[in-house]
Write a protein that holds these residues in place. Structure first.
Motif, mmCIF file in Angstrom:
data_model
loop_
_atom_site.group_PDB
_atom_site.id
_atom_site.type_symbol
_atom_site.label_atom_id
_atom_site.label_comp_id
_atom_site.label_asym_id
_atom_site.label_seq_id
_atom_site.Cartn_x
_atom_site.Cartn_y
_atom_site.Cartn_z
ATOM 1 N N GLY A 76 0.818 -1.214 0.000
ATOM 2 C CA GLY A 76 0.000 0.000 0.000
ATOM 3 C C GLY A 76 0.845 1.256 0.000
ATOM 4 O O GLY A 76 0.584 2.190 0.749
ATOM 5 N N ALA A 77 1.853 1.302 -0.870
ATOM 6 C CA ALA A 77 2.843 2.386 -0.813
ATOM 7 C C ALA A 77 2.281 3.740 -1.216
ATOM 8 O O ALA A 77 2.819 4.776 -0.819
ATOM 9 N N GLY A 78 1.219 3.779 -2.027
ATOM 10 C CA GLY A 78 0.604 5.049 -2.409
ATOM 11 C C GLY A 78 1.541 5.916 -3.229
ATOM 12 O O GLY A 78 1.785 5.653 -4.398
ATOM 13 N N HIS A 79 2.100 6.957 -2.607
ATOM 14 C CA HIS A 79 2.983 7.889 -3.299
ATOM 15 C C HIS A 79 4.454 7.497 -3.212
ATOM 16 O O HIS A 79 5.301 8.091 -3.882
ATOM 17 N N GLY A 80 4.800 6.533 -2.365
ATOM 18 C CA GLY A 80 6.167 6.022 -2.315
ATOM 19 C C GLY A 80 7.132 6.802 -1.447
ATOM 20 O O GLY A 80 8.329 6.496 -1.426
ATOM 21 N N ALA A 81 6.659 7.806 -0.701
ATOM 22 C CA ALA A 81 7.574 8.635 0.101
ATOM 23 C C ALA A 81 8.288 7.825 1.183
ATOM 24 O O ALA A 81 9.465 8.072 1.472
ATOM 25 N N LEU A 82 7.593 6.871 1.795
ATOM 26 C CA LEU A 82 8.240 6.064 2.829
ATOM 27 C C LEU A 82 9.378 5.246 2.232
ATOM 28 O O LEU A 82 10.473 5.172 2.810
ATOM 29 N N SER A 83 9.145 4.628 1.101
ATOM 30 C CA SER A 83 10.197 3.832 0.464
ATOM 31 C C SER A 83 11.394 4.705 0.095
ATOM 32 O O SER A 83 12.547 4.284 0.229
ATOM 33 N N ARG A 84 11.151 5.922 -0.383
ATOM 34 C CA ARG A 84 12.263 6.826 -0.697
ATOM 35 C C ARG A 84 13.106 7.100 0.542
ATOM 36 O O ARG A 84 14.342 7.120 0.476
ATOM 37 N N THR A 85 12.445 7.318 1.668
ATOM 38 C CA THR A 85 13.175 7.598 2.907
ATOM 39 C C THR A 85 13.964 6.380 3.359
ATOM 40 O O THR A 85 15.123 6.505 3.784
ATOM 41 N N LEU A 86 13.372 5.199 3.266
ATOM 42 C CA LEU A 86 14.086 3.980 3.630
ATOM 43 C C LEU A 86 15.331 3.800 2.768
ATOM 44 O O LEU A 86 16.403 3.415 3.259
ATOM 45 N N LEU A 87 15.217 4.073 1.477
ATOM 46 C CA LEU A 87 16.368 3.975 0.572
ATOM 47 C C LEU A 87 17.451 4.983 0.929
ATOM 48 O O LEU A 87 18.652 4.679 0.903
ATOM 49 N N ASP A 88 17.048 6.207 1.261
ATOM 50 C CA ASP A 88 18.011 7.254 1.614
ATOM 51 C C ASP A 88 18.745 6.909 2.909
ATOM 52 O O ASP A 88 19.942 7.189 3.040
ATOM 53 N N TRP A 89 18.034 6.335 3.855
ATOM 54 C CA TRP A 89 18.610 6.103 5.174
ATOM 55 C C TRP A 89 19.379 4.790 5.283
ATOM 56 O O TRP A 89 20.201 4.641 6.175
ATOM 57 N N ALA A 142 1.850 1.006 5.862
ATOM 58 C CA ALA A 142 1.679 2.263 6.581
ATOM 59 C C ALA A 142 0.460 3.043 6.097
ATOM 60 O O ALA A 142 0.326 3.335 4.901
ATOM 61 N N LEU A 143 -0.426 3.370 7.031
ATOM 62 C CA LEU A 143 -1.607 4.206 6.805
ATOM 63 C C LEU A 143 -2.554 3.671 5.741
ATOM 64 O O LEU A 143 -3.265 4.436 5.096
ATOM 65 N N SER A 144 -2.567 2.363 5.569
ATOM 66 C CA SER A 144 -3.472 1.766 4.585
ATOM 67 C C SER A 144 -4.259 0.589 5.135
ATOM 68 O O SER A 144 -5.227 0.152 4.495
ATOM 69 N N PHE A 145 -3.875 0.072 6.276
ATOM 70 C CA PHE A 145 -4.491 -1.142 6.796
ATOM 71 C C PHE A 145 -5.988 -0.959 7.042
ATOM 72 O O PHE A 145 -6.788 -1.879 6.829
ATOM 73 N N HIS A 146 -6.401 0.246 7.466
ATOM 74 C CA HIS A 146 -7.809 0.492 7.776
ATOM 75 C C HIS A 146 -8.697 0.410 6.538
ATOM 76 O O HIS A 146 -9.918 0.289 6.664
ATOM 77 N N HIS A 147 -8.107 0.472 5.340
ATOM 78 C CA HIS A 147 -8.905 0.338 4.124
ATOM 79 C C HIS A 147 -9.489 -1.070 3.982
ATOM 80 O O HIS A 147 -10.466 -1.264 3.246
ATOM 81 N N LEU A 148 -8.916 -2.027 4.681
ATOM 82 C CA LEU A 148 -9.335 -3.421 4.533
ATOM 83 C C LEU A 148 -10.444 -3.772 5.512
ATOM 84 O O LEU A 148 -10.332 -3.498 6.705
ATOM 85 N N PRO A 149 -11.523 -4.404 5.058
ATOM 86 C CA PRO A 149 -12.518 -4.951 5.990
ATOM 87 C C PRO A 149 -11.915 -6.098 6.786
ATOM 88 O O PRO A 149 -10.852 -6.632 6.417
ATOM 89 N N PRO A 150 -12.549 -6.505 7.883
ATOM 90 C CA PRO A 150 -11.918 -7.470 8.794
ATOM 91 C C PRO A 150 -11.397 -8.743 8.140
ATOM 92 O O PRO A 150 -10.268 -9.161 8.423
ATOM 93 N N ASP A 171 -0.765 2.619 11.559
ATOM 94 C CA ASP A 171 -2.071 3.122 11.120
ATOM 95 C C ASP A 171 -2.646 4.078 12.146
ATOM 96 O O ASP A 171 -2.074 4.304 13.228
ATOM 97 N N LEU A 172 -3.802 4.631 11.805
ATOM 98 C CA LEU A 172 -4.499 5.550 12.698
ATOM 99 C C LEU A 172 -4.933 4.833 13.969
ATOM 100 O O LEU A 172 -5.369 3.681 13.907
ATOM 101 N N PRO A 173 -4.830 5.501 15.119
ATOM 102 C CA PRO A 173 -5.377 4.910 16.335
ATOM 103 C C PRO A 173 -6.890 5.054 16.365
ATOM 104 O O PRO A 173 -7.455 5.960 15.727
ATOM 105 N N ARG A 174 -7.549 4.163 17.075
ATOM 106 C CA ARG A 174 -8.995 4.281 17.286
ATOM 107 C C ARG A 174 -9.193 4.711 18.744
ATOM 108 O O ARG A 174 -9.015 3.907 19.663
ATOM 109 N N PRO A 175 -9.539 5.969 18.982
ATOM 110 C CA PRO A 175 -9.647 6.453 20.363
ATOM 111 C C PRO A 175 -10.915 5.944 21.042
ATOM 112 O O PRO A 175 -11.837 5.434 20.379
#
Length: 255
Positions: A76-89, A142-150, A171-175
């Motif tokens: 669920g990479a979406g725009h790929g920003a996380l992967s870019r950061t992982l590659l840089d670091w 990251a930030l995509s798991f909630h898109h999935l039904p149980p 992912d987002l917390p459920r308060p």
């Protein structure tokens, strides 16, 4: 199962929805495609501005700190920003960057990610990962798991822990319900104006509680060990792996 888990209150069970976010809608519809692009741009911008992308990279790399040349799968990479950061670091990490949306995959493949020799970009469903067992040291969702039904969420946990030594879900917390109502009330006036907020409200209603995440992992496979961290005012982090977790790890709480 309710998004609030098997023990969810009546109010918490009301605070969920099956309504689709713009990110979940068909890109063939022009208005939905434009709104989807708007949401993706907003997610990339907020991740950089508020530092969440870097924080997520820290969380992921901490799980492979003892692996010399880690093989990492982003789901669920979406725009790929996380992967870019992982590659840089991490100068020797090799990444497989995936998303279920063909348009997102095409955009990532056409940019710097697609040109990087340490990266493979694929269209892939997190609930049916096209890879052999133990192909990766780490899978990140990251930030995509909630898109999935149980039912699909349980399959993603099963698949992620099958192909990788560890699965990290951020992912987002459920308060608690009273705080959840306050959060929703502050966002609702902006829903007609901003696609990003529209999706944020639905994401909040579809987020999973800690008890739900534990139940999903147990349903996926009782042998999957789950560690949960954060939540409420910070992102909720799940580290799942088959077999016993590291007893020496100082952070987090285990159930």
């Amino acid at each position: 199962m309710p998004r609030g888990g098997p023990d969810a209150s009546c109010l918490d069970r009301l605070l969920q929805t099956d309504r689709l976010e713009y990110l979940d809608r068909d890109s063939d519809v022009p208005v939905d495609a434009a709104r989807k692009r708007s949401v993706i741009r907003a997610l990339e911008w907020t991740g950089g501005w508020f530092g969440s992308t870097e924080r997520f990279a820290e969380i992921a790399l901490a799980e492979v700190e003892n692996v010399a040349d880690p093989k990492i799968l982003e789901l669920g990479a979406g725009h790929g920003a996380l992967s870019r950061t992982l590659l840089d670091w991490h100068p020797s990490a090799r990444l497989t960057v995936t998303d279920v949306d063909a348009a997102n995959v095409a955009a990532m493949a056409a940019c710097d990610l697609g040109e990087n020799p340490r990266v493979t970009v694929h269209e892939m469903d997190a609930t049916a990962i096209d890879a052999p067992d133990a192909s990766f040291d780490l899978a990140v969702f990251a930030l995509s798991f909630h898109h999935l039904p149980p039912a699909a969420a349980a399959r993603a946990i099963s698949e992620g822990t099958r192909v990788a030594g560890k699965l990290v879900v951020i992912d987002l917390p459920r308060p608690p319900s009273p705080l959840h109502l306050v959060r929703l009330a502050t966002m609702l006036p902006f829903v007609p104006l901003l696609p990003f907020v529209h999706d944020g409200v639905i994401s909040s209603l579809r987020s999973y509680s800690p008890s739900a995440l534990r139940a999903l992992a147990a349903y996926a496979d009782p042998a999957i060990a789950v560690e949960l961290r954060g939540g409420l005012l910070s992102p909720q982090v799940v580290v799942a792996q088959r077999g016993a977790p590291d007893p020496l790890r100082p952070n987090g709480q285990r159930w």
